[in-house]
Design a protein around this motif. Sequence first.
Motif, PDB file in Angstrom:
ATOM      1  N   ASP A 231      61.230  82.619  16.857  1.00 12.14           N
ATOM      2  CA  ASP A 231      62.098  82.976  15.739  1.00 12.14           C
ATOM      3  C   ASP A 231      63.295  82.025  15.731  1.00 12.14           C
ATOM      4  OD1 ASP A 231      63.796  83.850  17.750  1.00 12.14           O
ATOM      5  OD2 ASP A 231      63.410  85.978  17.403  1.00 12.14           O
ATOM      6  N   LEU A 232      64.182  82.177  14.745  1.00  9.20           N
ATOM      7  CA  LEU A 232      65.263  81.205  14.585  1.00  9.20           C
ATOM      8  C   LEU A 232      66.190  81.103  15.797  1.00  9.20           C
ATOM      9  CD1 LEU A 232      66.458  81.331  10.856  1.00  9.20           C
ATOM     10  CD2 LEU A 232      65.247  79.501  12.050  1.00  9.20           C
ATOM     11  N   PRO A 233      66.679  82.222  16.371  1.00 11.92           N
ATOM     12  CA  PRO A 233      67.553  82.070  17.551  1.00 11.92           C
ATOM     13  C   PRO A 233      66.861  81.354  18.705  1.00 11.92           C
ATOM     14  CG  PRO A 233      67.745  84.274  16.628  1.00 11.92           C
ATOM     15  CD  PRO A 233      66.590  83.628  15.924  1.00 11.92           C
ATOM     16  N   GLU A 234      65.577  81.655  18.931  1.00 11.75           N
ATOM     17  CA  GLU A 234      64.834  80.970  19.998  1.00 11.75           C
ATOM     18  C   GLU A 234      64.651  79.494  19.682  1.00 11.75           C
ATOM     19  OE1 GLU A 234      61.426  83.644  19.792  1.00 11.75           O
ATOM     20  OE2 GLU A 234      61.737  84.100  21.903  1.00 11.75           O
ATOM     21  N   LEU A 235      64.422  79.195  18.400  1.00 12.13           N
ATOM     22  CA  LEU A 235      64.252  77.800  17.992  1.00 12.13           C
ATOM     23  C   LEU A 235      65.526  77.006  18.280  1.00 12.13           C
ATOM     24  CD1 LEU A 235      62.623  76.484  14.745  1.00 12.13           C
ATOM     25  CD2 LEU A 235      64.901  75.721  15.364  1.00 12.13           C
ATOM     26  N   VAL A 236      66.670  77.550  17.877  1.00 16.59           N
ATOM     27  CA  VAL A 236      67.928  76.846  18.106  1.00 16.59           C
ATOM     28  C   VAL A 236      68.200  76.699  19.599  1.00 16.59           C
ATOM     29  CG1 VAL A 236      70.415  76.900  17.721  1.00 16.59           C
ATOM     30  CG2 VAL A 236      68.865  77.588  15.890  1.00 16.59           C
ATOM     31  N   ARG A 237      67.899  77.753  20.354  1.00 15.77           N
ATOM     32  CA  ARG A 237      68.107  77.680  21.791  1.00 15.77           C
ATOM     33  C   ARG A 237      67.216  76.609  22.414  1.00 15.77           C
ATOM     34  NH1 ARG A 237      72.194  78.671  24.851  1.00 15.77           N
ATOM     35  NH2 ARG A 237      72.558  80.549  23.599  1.00 15.77           N
ATOM     36  N   SER A 238      66.010  76.424  21.883  1.00 13.77           N
ATOM     37  CA  SER A 238      65.118  75.380  22.389  1.00 13.77           C
ATOM     38  C   SER A 238      65.724  73.998  22.177  1.00 13.77           C
ATOM     39  CB  SER A 238      63.756  75.458  21.686  1.00 13.77           C
ATOM     40  OG  SER A 238      63.086  76.652  22.011  1.00 13.77           O
ATOM     41  N   VAL A 239      66.376  73.785  21.025  1.00 11.67           N
ATOM     42  CA  VAL A 239      67.042  72.508  20.773  1.00 11.67           C
ATOM     43  C   VAL A 239      68.225  72.345  21.728  1.00 11.67           C
ATOM     44  CG1 VAL A 239      68.181  71.054  19.066  1.00 11.67           C
ATOM     45  CG2 VAL A 239      66.334  72.585  18.357  1.00 11.67           C
ATOM     46  N   ASP A 240      68.997  73.418  21.926  1.00 14.29           N
ATOM     47  CA  ASP A 240      70.112  73.365  22.872  1.00 14.29           C
ATOM     48  C   ASP A 240      69.648  72.902  24.247  1.00 14.29           C
ATOM     49  OD1 ASP A 240      71.954  74.321  21.016  1.00 14.29           O
ATOM     50  OD2 ASP A 240      71.619  76.417  21.567  1.00 14.29           O
ATOM     51  N   GLU A 241      68.573  73.497  24.711  1.00 17.70           N
ATOM     52  CA  GLU A 241      68.084  73.196  26.057  1.00 17.70           C
ATOM     53  C   GLU A 241      67.522  71.780  26.136  1.00 17.70           C
ATOM     54  OE1 GLU A 241      65.335  76.339  26.712  1.00 17.70           O
ATOM     55  OE2 GLU A 241      66.897  77.840  27.138  1.00 17.70           O
ATOM     56  N   PRO A 248      72.546  64.965  27.678  1.00 16.50           N
ATOM     57  CA  PRO A 248      73.634  65.926  27.909  1.00 16.50           C
ATOM     58  C   PRO A 248      74.969  65.527  27.299  1.00 16.50           C
ATOM     59  CG  PRO A 248      73.097  64.719  29.925  1.00 16.50           C
ATOM     60  CD  PRO A 248      72.022  64.401  28.936  1.00 16.50           C
ATOM     61  N   GLU A 249      75.159  64.259  26.987  1.00 18.13           N
ATOM     62  CA  GLU A 249      76.420  63.824  26.395  1.00 18.13           C
ATOM     63  C   GLU A 249      76.390  63.888  24.862  1.00 18.13           C
ATOM     64  OE1 GLU A 249      78.995  63.150  28.343  1.00 18.13           O
ATOM     65  OE2 GLU A 249      77.671  63.583  30.039  1.00 18.13           O
ATOM     66  N   GLN A 250      75.256  64.251  24.295  1.00 16.82           N
ATOM     67  CA  GLN A 250      75.090  64.232  22.851  1.00 16.82           C
ATOM     68  C   GLN A 250      74.987  65.646  22.289  1.00 16.82           C
ATOM     69  OE1 GLN A 250      75.725  60.579  22.702  1.00 16.82           O
ATOM     70  NE2 GLN A 250      74.677  61.129  20.806  1.00 16.82           N
ATOM     71  N   PHE A 251      75.351  65.770  21.016  1.00 14.49           N
ATOM     72  CA  PHE A 251      75.157  67.047  20.310  1.00 14.49           C
ATOM     73  C   PHE A 251      74.984  66.756  18.834  1.00 14.49           C
ATOM     74  CE2 PHE A 251      79.732  66.322  20.357  1.00 14.49           C
ATOM     75  CZ  PHE A 251      80.093  66.578  19.043  1.00 14.49           C
ATOM     76  N   CYS A 252      74.555  67.753  18.091  1.00 14.02           N
ATOM     77  CA  CYS A 252      74.430  67.594  16.643  1.00 14.02           C
ATOM     78  C   CYS A 252      74.697  68.913  15.951  1.00 14.02           C
ATOM     79  CB  CYS A 252      73.050  67.052  16.252  1.00 14.02           C
ATOM     80  SG  CYS A 252      71.694  68.198  16.474  1.00 14.02           S
TER      81      CYS A 252
END
Length: 393
Positions: A231-241, A248-252
């Motif tokens: 689901d969406l929260p799990e999807l976003v968490r997968s990108v975070d991880e 580790p120095e990058q984000f979006c």
Amino acid sequence: MSTSDPDGAALWRFLADPAHLTMDLRTAAAHAARALGLRHAVVYLVDLQQRRLVPQTAVAPPVAVDGSLAGWAYRTQSLRVEESGTGSVTAWFPLLDGAERLGVLAVTDTALTASTLTRGRALASLLAMVITSKRLYEDSFVLRTRTEQMRLPAEMLRALLPPRTIGNGHVVSTAVLEPAYEIGGDAFDHSLTDTTLHVAVLDAMGHDLASGLTSTVSLAACRNARRNGYDLPELVRSVDEALSRWLPEQFCTAVVARLDLVTGVLHWANCGHPAPILIRDERLIIYAMERDADPPMGMPSLLTSRPRRTHEIPLQPGDRVLMYTDGVVEARTREAKLLGLERFADYVIRATAGGELAPESLRRLIHSILAAQEGRLRDDATLLMFEWRPPAG
């Protein structure tokens, strides 16, 4: 079919011959046109920025998308016919891969009958499938539809991007990205299942190869998660991880969303990104999707214990949702003023007025923004718009 070949035997022989599978586009188009009894046909593909239609199967000058009958066929996805000074007639057919506009097909003859037009449409459909298959691995298509050299980060990102436009009987989603040859950190994604539209717009920190890598990893993580049924929260968490592990120095920042094609209920998560805009009855409802944003995707999100949030809104038939990156509103006008959300909203109103198809509205919108600053953007600018249009009844 032609009157001399009422059963279309020549076309069936062409399709049944395995040799046609390895023909180049010029040869395949000539053989298919001959099998259909058409005198002369030329394929034109649109360039990367959707400004010119470039001939692929004959020596001819490019044709402008704006201000020509060929361009009209492309813009409206409809047939246009014109007479030449030599007494021949040319029919311009849109070349479509589903909802994606590839270009146009010109069919020329001394006269155009209902049968000729039917065969021209059949040829356009056949060649669109050939083009869609061959352009995945033939660089000739790329070389003929680029007007300048592409930088490495843009090359890497564009290899991963989906088609500009996708759709079915319930929805159409379309996107544009500028500067076309110099993008660094912006990206978009959209895909369909039988019941759901998935969309995402990403904006990685910076404007270099590392930014492109960040967006590439984020897109891959999004696709992997949704294809695993997250689901969406799990999807976003997968990108975070994924980002925290590999970059580790990058984000979006990002907005990721899912639309139920039957009910019209839209769920989305906003990770430090500009809020999407809702367009209803040709009016902008700017703050309808304004919510407190979560942290950007990547390491920043792992520094807080608060779980990712999702939001929900019911759409009405005909609603359009516009997602964009901050490079759009941070663009400058001719007067060197920031475009800003208010001016941007005015651009959207003008571009989407008049009942145009969504892909054409977005094409005109990005060109208007580019024209306001003489074709040069300070930052990547991405626009993605989808329209929910369920069947009546």
